[in-house]
Design a protein around this motif. Sequence first.
Motif, short mmCIF file in Angstrom:
data_model
loop_
_atom_site.label_atom_id
_atom_site.label_comp_id
_atom_site.label_asym_id
_atom_site.label_seq_id
_atom_site.Cartn_x
_atom_site.Cartn_y
_atom_site.Cartn_z
N GLU A 120 9.04 4.67 -4.08
CA GLU A 120 10.34 4.01 -4.11
C GLU A 120 10.64 3.32 -2.78
O GLU A 120 11.23 2.23 -2.76
N ARG A 121 10.24 3.93 -1.67
CA ARG A 121 10.45 3.28 -0.37
C ARG A 121 9.63 2.00 -0.28
O ARG A 121 10.11 0.98 0.22
N GLU A 122 8.40 2.05 -0.76
CA GLU A 122 7.55 0.86 -0.71
C GLU A 122 8.04 -0.22 -1.66
O GLU A 122 7.95 -1.41 -1.38
N LYS A 141 0.84 -1.19 0.00
CA LYS A 141 0.00 0.00 0.00
C LYS A 141 0.88 1.24 0.00
O LYS A 141 1.93 1.28 0.64
N ILE A 142 0.46 2.27 -0.73
CA ILE A 142 1.13 3.56 -0.70
C ILE A 142 0.28 4.49 0.15
O ILE A 142 -0.85 4.85 -0.23
N PRO A 145 2.99 2.15 -10.16
CA PRO A 145 2.02 2.30 -9.08
C PRO A 145 0.62 2.57 -9.62
O PRO A 145 0.47 3.22 -10.67
N LEU A 146 -0.36 2.06 -8.92
CA LEU A 146 -1.76 2.36 -9.23
C LEU A 146 -2.29 3.27 -8.13
O LEU A 146 -2.21 2.93 -6.95
N ALA A 181 -1.15 1.67 -4.60
CA ALA A 181 -0.46 0.43 -4.27
C ALA A 181 0.46 0.05 -5.42
O ALA A 181 0.29 0.50 -6.56
N ILE A 182 1.45 -0.81 -5.09
CA ILE A 182 2.34 -1.37 -6.11
C ILE A 182 2.42 -2.87 -5.89
O ILE A 182 2.22 -3.37 -4.78
#
Length: 217
Positions: free
Chosen positions: A102-104, A60-61, A80-81, A73-74
Amino acid sequence: MRFHDRREAGRMLAGPLRELQLAGGMRDPLVLALPRGGVPVGDEIARALHAPLDVLVARKIGAPFNPEFGVGAIAGEGPPLFDERSLDMLGLTAAEMAPRVERERAELRRREDLYRGGRPAPELRGRTVVVVDDGLATGVTARAALHAARVLEPGLLVLAVPVSSVQAAAALETVADRLVCLETPPSFQGVGQWYEDFHQVGDDEVIATLRSSAAAR
């Protein structure tokens, strides 16, 4: 209806999936669970289908001011979406979210390595792929997972969840080839309210479940 825990939900969800399998609607099935909560659900389904279990890691973002509020989310190596309505409501742009993405993505890769222990990702092409989670609230993480699976050309892409909000189920039944969902309560407020035991699943439980599933096969 409330489920006692994720494993009971998985056993109940396995019923209609097993019927689909017996009717000849599944070719070489593979169960891909979304860690972490989807793994015990997916384990029960994999055992019922006599299918291998693996993970499809999605992240999740979260919004900058509240990481628990998902705006996107990715999954996999896909872009990412984002939930565009959430971004608009918060006055955010996709470009502004790039550092968080990028962190996720780094955490996604770390978890893939941790859970698989050096094993390669499974081959999806031509197979029936059952993507499993413990429930859908907004559905944005499951959407990213389905898109990541779709590009690997499965023969049939199934999304299986015990419970979902009405809105998420309606949105995702057009993304998956088939949606199997036991409950879509109109009073949905969160996934956890539909479980008596909704403990946080840890990395150790995920790894132990994957090893146990592989040994059983």
